[in-house]
Design an enzyme around this catalytic site. Sequence first.
Site, PDB file in Angstrom:
ATOM      1  N   ARG A  43       0.829  -1.214   0.000  1.00 45.95           N
ATOM      2  CA  ARG A  43       0.000   0.000   0.000  1.00 45.95           C
ATOM      3  C   ARG A  43       0.858   1.257   0.000  1.00 45.95           C
ATOM      4  O   ARG A  43       0.552   2.232  -0.690  1.00 45.95           O
ATOM      5  CB  ARG A  43      -0.945   0.016   1.199  1.00 45.95           C
ATOM      6  CG  ARG A  43      -2.062  -1.013   1.091  1.00 45.95           C
ATOM      7  CD  ARG A  43      -2.896  -1.045   2.342  1.00 45.95           C
ATOM      8  NE  ARG A  43      -2.026  -1.371   3.476  1.00 45.95           N
ATOM      9  CZ  ARG A  43      -2.287  -1.065   4.739  1.00 45.95           C
ATOM     10  NH1 ARG A  43      -3.388  -0.432   5.057  1.00 45.95           N
ATOM     11  NH2 ARG A  43      -1.457  -1.416   5.705  1.00 45.95           N
TER      12      ARG A  43
ATOM     13  N   ASN B  84      -6.214  -2.630   1.952  1.00 44.99           N
ATOM     14  CA  ASN B  84      -6.183  -4.079   2.097  1.00 44.99           C
ATOM     15  C   ASN B  84      -7.604  -4.586   2.220  1.00 44.99           C
ATOM     16  O   ASN B  84      -8.463  -3.918   2.802  1.00 44.99           O
ATOM     17  CB  ASN B  84      -5.415  -4.487   3.353  1.00 44.99           C
ATOM     18  CG  ASN B  84      -3.919  -4.361   3.193  1.00 44.99           C
ATOM     19  OD1 ASN B  84      -3.400  -4.262   2.092  1.00 44.99           O
ATOM     20  ND2 ASN B  84      -3.218  -4.372   4.315  1.00 44.99           N
TER      21      ASN B  84
END
Length: 90
Positions: A18, A36
């Site tokens: 990320r 996520n």
Amino acid sequence: MISLQVFYEGNVQGVGFRYFIQHTATQLGLTGWVRNLPSGDVEIEAEGNREFVERLIEYARRGPRSAVVSNTQVTWREPHGQFGRFEITY
């Protein structure tokens, strides 16, 4: 301008994926978010210049060193201009 939603499957959680995406998207001048998913996948929604959005897809397929992307699902959309920047969401 173009928008997309993309899912990345594989070893993409717990490896800095990320943060890699956020940094890359910001460098490319894109807006949107990355998060996520409970399934272990990562979802991205991004808007910007089509060339730069396509670059983000390719960079994400490689990911950071520890990531292994096994599958990618991309959905192209019309942009809505709804994002102010690119961020990590939870």
